[in-house]
Scaffold this motif. Structure first.
Motif, PDB file in Angstrom:
ATOM      1  N   GLU A 118       0.829  -1.201   0.000  1.00  0.00           N
ATOM      2  CA  GLU A 118       0.000   0.000   0.000  1.00  0.00           C
ATOM      3  C   GLU A 118       0.870   1.260   0.000  1.00  0.00           C
ATOM      4  O   GLU A 118       0.663   2.200  -0.767  1.00  0.00           O
ATOM      5  CB  GLU A 118      -0.893  -0.026   1.243  1.00  0.00           C
ATOM      6  N   MET A 119       1.880   1.228   0.874  1.00  0.00           N
ATOM      7  CA  MET A 119       2.770   2.382   0.981  1.00  0.00           C
ATOM      8  C   MET A 119       3.564   2.573  -0.301  1.00  0.00           C
ATOM      9  O   MET A 119       3.814   3.707  -0.716  1.00  0.00           O
ATOM     10  CB  MET A 119       3.713   2.146   2.172  1.00  0.00           C
ATOM     11  N   ALA A 120       3.939   1.475  -0.935  1.00  0.00           N
ATOM     12  CA  ALA A 120       4.691   1.580  -2.186  1.00  0.00           C
ATOM     13  C   ALA A 120       3.837   2.305  -3.229  1.00  0.00           C
ATOM     14  O   ALA A 120       4.330   3.174  -3.952  1.00  0.00           O
ATOM     15  CB  ALA A 120       5.096   0.196  -2.692  1.00  0.00           C
ATOM     16  N   ALA A 121       2.545   1.969  -3.276  1.00  0.00           N
ATOM     17  CA  ALA A 121       1.660   2.660  -4.216  1.00  0.00           C
ATOM     18  C   ALA A 121       1.569   4.133  -3.856  1.00  0.00           C
ATOM     19  O   ALA A 121       1.497   5.000  -4.727  1.00  0.00           O
ATOM     20  CB  ALA A 121       0.278   2.028  -4.203  1.00  0.00           C
ATOM     21  N   ALA A 122       1.642   4.438  -2.564  1.00  0.00           N
ATOM     22  CA  ALA A 122       1.513   5.821  -2.117  1.00  0.00           C
ATOM     23  C   ALA A 122       2.744   6.668  -2.443  1.00  0.00           C
ATOM     24  O   ALA A 122       2.688   7.887  -2.340  1.00  0.00           O
ATOM     25  CB  ALA A 122       1.214   5.878  -0.621  1.00  0.00           C
ATOM     26  N   GLY A 159       4.016   6.309  -5.457  1.00  0.00           N
ATOM     27  CA  GLY A 159       3.942   6.409  -6.913  1.00  0.00           C
ATOM     28  C   GLY A 159       4.439   5.190  -7.663  1.00  0.00           C
ATOM     29  O   GLY A 159       4.642   5.245  -8.864  1.00  0.00           O
ATOM     30  N   ILE A 160       4.634   4.086  -6.960  1.00  0.00           N
ATOM     31  CA  ILE A 160       5.111   2.880  -7.634  1.00  0.00           C
ATOM     32  C   ILE A 160       3.917   2.153  -8.244  1.00  0.00           C
ATOM     33  O   ILE A 160       2.937   1.888  -7.561  1.00  0.00           O
ATOM     34  CB  ILE A 160       5.853   1.968  -6.642  1.00  0.00           C
TER      35      ILE A 160
END
Lengths: 246, 289
Positions: free
Chosen positions: B177-181, B183-184
């Motif tokens: 989730e944090m990785a998506a946050a 911009g990944i």
């Protein structure tokens, strides 16, 4: 035109309605989002940042609807967020956490993906952000070994690394001691002065009242009041919502 | 002399385990899925390698094509199975993976694909020399396995530690989730992870096919179990752990067989090691408690 408009957003989790017809806007300001537990504040953040698609309604950012975009695309538009439960990348150092956030365009194209991340320019930007968030001394520490107050700053530094126009902070003061809370308030004011617009969810009323220029109050998925901190403090609906009276 | 020869043989065997286990470790790291169907990719890599070799007669070209094919196949496995299973308990993709593995092995045994036969893979040592020292000898096939493994592992190491995608993998394996946050694009990062892990498995299939001069539809059965043992031994998702465990397992196997003979079937040693490991150090050699 406001930076962000939320238009008549409703959201259901199965049979539970978490948000009912919520409309609000955020402009060049520090906007506070307050309300009792379960009011739907974090759900609203998840919708704005793309982690949830609202059942109904629109999220308009700089004039364009964004409610159907996935999180990584929302981030690229300049909306960064932190999480209520601090989640630094645990095994990475503080600096690597920030480096992971630097350079949005890299993740968007194949050539960027195989590019080295530890370039002089990136390290320079990271140093600047670490200085801004007063983390220089923790640069090479693994993020999960740090006290929670510092982990929160790591999260903010990482969110700033994406150069946001709008920063969503989910209970940034939770778990902080008084001195840390004060430092955090100064940091947030400083960021706002640098032109970053901020929406923050807060439980700590005093913190929210002192920091925010405008406040929106959510209770049971609905907006029950919005206005200047002074108006909110005097608002009977708000007092009832917090004290649980009808 | 025996010692040095056994050790060098063990290291070569360890290289083949390593190529298999590295891909599996990468997939486990990001998705937390025990990707059993990885062994099918290994078999498919060997199959494509032997086919291309029979057409063009060039080892390096057949290795390259087998790796690309395996990599793309890996992406397809992700896109059409695990992709739909990202947010369910991790036992669900595990069961899907077992199903996929059984299905693919059966499919490969069909006459229009590999059939029930063994095919020879007579690429020899691809022109590499044989090395003889007073203490041990390395055949040209062994030298080929060793050098290809080293080159591929160095490339993977650089990719993991120096590049954006490596940082992205680490971030995604710690918190999706944090990785998506930050911009990944998770799907792209995971697909590339599958591509590279599967290409490594394909390379392992080709190399083992050449080493044994034999490619057949069920050749993935044993590596599928062993690769697992290796990632458990190494500590679930730790790449240095997987490297260490691959070599250790190969060394234990070789020296036990050499010293006590075939009291135990060679391939059961791995399971014995696994059981002992789970009893005394369940988080693996380099895993975190």
């Amino acid at each position: 035109m406001p930076i962000l408009e939320v238009e008549r957003v409703s959201h259901w989790f199965g049979g539970l309605q978490a948000l009912k017809d919520v409309s609000l806007y955020a402009d060049r300001e520090i906007l506070g989002l307050i309300g009792p537990n379960g009011a739907g504040k974090t759900t609203l953040f998840n919708i704005i940042s793309g982690f949830l698609t609202p059942t109904h309604g629109k999220v308009i950012y700089l004039g364009k609807p964004v409610q159907h975009l996935p999180p990584h695309q929302i981030v690229r538009l300049g909306i960064a967020r932190t999480f209520q439960i601090v989640k630094p990348f645990a095994n990475l150092t503080v600096e690597e956490n920030v480096l992971a956030g630097i350079g949005m365009p890299y993740y968007a194209q194949f050539r960027g993906l195989v590019a080295p991340y530890r370039t002089t320019a990136n390290v320079h930007t990271a140093s600047h952000l670490l200085e801004l968030t007063d983390l220089q001394n923790y640069r090479n520490a693994p993020a999960n070994r740090l006290p929670i107050g510092i982990q929160r700053r790591v999260e903010i530094a990482r969110a700033l690394a994406i150069k946001p126009k709008l920063l969503l902070l989910d209970e940034p003061a939770a778990g902080l001691v008084a001195k840390e809370t004060l430092e955090l308030a100064n940091l947030i004011k400083n960021l706002h002065q640098q032109g970053i617009n901020i929406i923050l969810i807060e439980h700590n009323m005093r913190f929210a009242m002192s920091l925010c220029q405008r406040i929106v109050v959510l209770a049971q998925g609905e907006i029950i009041a919005q206005g200047q901190p002074i108006e909110i403090q005097a608002n009977e609906k708000v007092i009832n919502a917090y004290l649980g009276q009808e | 002399m025996d010692f040095a020869q056994n050790l060098s043989n063990a290291i070569i065997l360890g290289c083949t385990y390593l190529l298999m286990a590295a891909g599996l470790t990468m997939v486990y790291g990001v998705l937390k899925v025990l990707h059993i169907a990885h062994a099918s990719v290994y078999t498919i890599g060997a199959f494509v390698g032997v086919l291309v070799y029979s057409w063009v007669g060039n080892f390096w070209l057949s290795l390259l094509i087998a790796m690309i094919f395996s990599g793309v196949f890996g992406i397809l496995i992700y896109r059409f199975s695990y992709y739909y299973l990202l947010d369910v308990p991790r036992t669900v993709p595990l069961i899907a993976s077992i199903g996929l593995f059984v299905m693919l092995t059966d499919l490969l045994q069909k006459p229009f694909l590999m059939g029930p036969y063994q095919r020879a893979f007579p690429a020899g040592g691809a022109g590499l020399p044989r090395i003889d020292t007073p203490w041990f000898s390395i055949t040209s096939k062994q030298l080929l396995i060793f050098s290809v493994t080293i080159v591929l592992m160095v490339l993977v190491y650089l990719l993991l530690t120096r590049t954006r995608i490596g940082l992205g993998w680490q971030a995604a394996s710690l918190d999706r989730e944090m990785a998506a946050a930050v911009g990944i694009n998770l799907n792209r990062i995971i697909a590339l992870n599958f591509f590279i892990g599967s290409a490594l498995a394909g390379a392992a299939g080709v190399l083992v096919g050449i080493y044994n001069n034999s490619v057949f539809a069920t050749m993935g059965d044993l590596p599928s179990y062993k690769a697992f043992i290796i990632i458990v031994l190494g500590g679930m998702g730790s790449l240095p752990g997987a490297i260490l465990a691959s070599l250790l397992l190969a060394i234990v196997e070789n020296f036990l067989v050499a010293s006590i003979g075939y009291v135990l079937p060679r391939d059961s040693i791995a399971f014995l090691v696994l059981i002992l490991m789970l009893m005394f150090r369940p988080h693996g050699l380099l895993g975190q408690e």
